[in-house]
Design an enzyme around this catalytic site. Sequence first.
Site, PDB file in Angstrom:
ATOM      1  N   CYS A 132      34.816  47.720  41.482  1.00 47.83           N
ATOM      2  CA  CYS A 132      35.642  47.369  41.358  1.00 47.83           C
ATOM      3  C   CYS A 132      35.993  45.928  40.071  1.00 47.83           C
ATOM      4  O   CYS A 132      36.960  46.403  39.599  1.00 47.83           O
ATOM      5  CB  CYS A 132      36.726  46.477  42.946  1.00 47.83           C
ATOM      6  N   HIS A 269      37.727  41.788  45.908  1.00 50.86           N
ATOM      7  CA  HIS A 269      38.294  42.995  45.468  1.00 50.86           C
ATOM      8  C   HIS A 269      39.223  43.162  44.349  1.00 50.86           C
ATOM      9  O   HIS A 269      39.988  42.276  43.901  1.00 50.86           O
ATOM     10  CB  HIS A 269      38.692  43.744  46.194  1.00 50.86           C
ATOM     11  N   ASN A 289      44.980  50.107  41.868  1.00 54.25           N
ATOM     12  CA  ASN A 289      43.661  49.518  42.645  1.00 54.25           C
ATOM     13  C   ASN A 289      42.563  51.023  42.323  1.00 54.25           C
ATOM     14  O   ASN A 289      43.136  51.895  41.476  1.00 54.25           O
ATOM     15  CB  ASN A 289      43.806  49.685  43.783  1.00 54.25           C
TER      16      ASN A 289
END
Length: 321
Positions: A132, A269, A289
Amino acid sequence: MDVRALPWLPWLLWLLCRGGGDADSRAPFTPTWPRSREREAAAFRESLNRHRYLNSLFPSENSTAFYGINQFSYLFPEEFKAIYLRSKPSKFPRYSAEVHMSIPNVSLPLRFDWRDKQVVTQVRNQQMCGGCWAFSVVGAVESAYAIKGKPLEDLSVQQVIDCSYNNYGCNGGSTLNALNWLNKMQVKLVKDSEYPFKAQNGLCHYFSGSHSGFSIKGYSAYDFSDQEDEMAKALLTFGPLVVIVDAVSWQDYLGGIIQHHCSSGEANHAVLITGFDKTGSTPYWIVRNSWGSSWGVDGYAHVKMGSNVCGIADSVSSIFV
């Protein structure tokens, strides 16, 4: 349709989620726990109970987030965290206009989204790679160049995963380390078509100095907690923002505005803020995302503004090109 009226429907959805979602959502990954249909069914049952609990809280709140079955419902929370929440937190200095760079005092509109300017690439899927941190940084570079008038290009996340030092590829990494590497080494990011995503660690592929690519001139990294209006001005001025959040409860997110079930100081994240919306009673950040377009709101999350929900203002980076 109220799925509670169809008791068999969750099990059908589990079967679809178990083999479905984005076509690449079940990329090769070697878990450290035994996998079986029985274990996945148990995780799914636990997910249903967790969804009921989360949705029972704050029922009267306007536009609150809602939770349910998605492509992660077959994972226990500890499995989900081990696979997807691999961003390493860093301590960012608290922003001060007197000490740090001055952000122009622009007037904030009620709504703004860089997607409306056609300078944000499509949502990608990190699959079972804990990269990520690389996806968010590369997304910011893509947008920064497009804002400058260059063609919007999908750049290579795999190059960052394989080559960025002081990071661990698909086993996790730091956005700050990635930005420092890009800036210090004046790395030229190549196009994704030249160095495609493999969802696993690989040997770094080097390109000659004459090879065309996309480098950065610098970056900023600050803590904007209690200063989210200044953070919004940075978004308007410099482009999409790389942020690190606590996304443990995002495993079950389907839509609405995330206002609870996460904390500051627990960053795990990395994501990319592309805009904000203050037109309703609950203002929110628009957050891209990297879990595919079938997750959340077409791959995006909406996170309440003004309260540092999920620690969204703790670790904020802008990129300059």
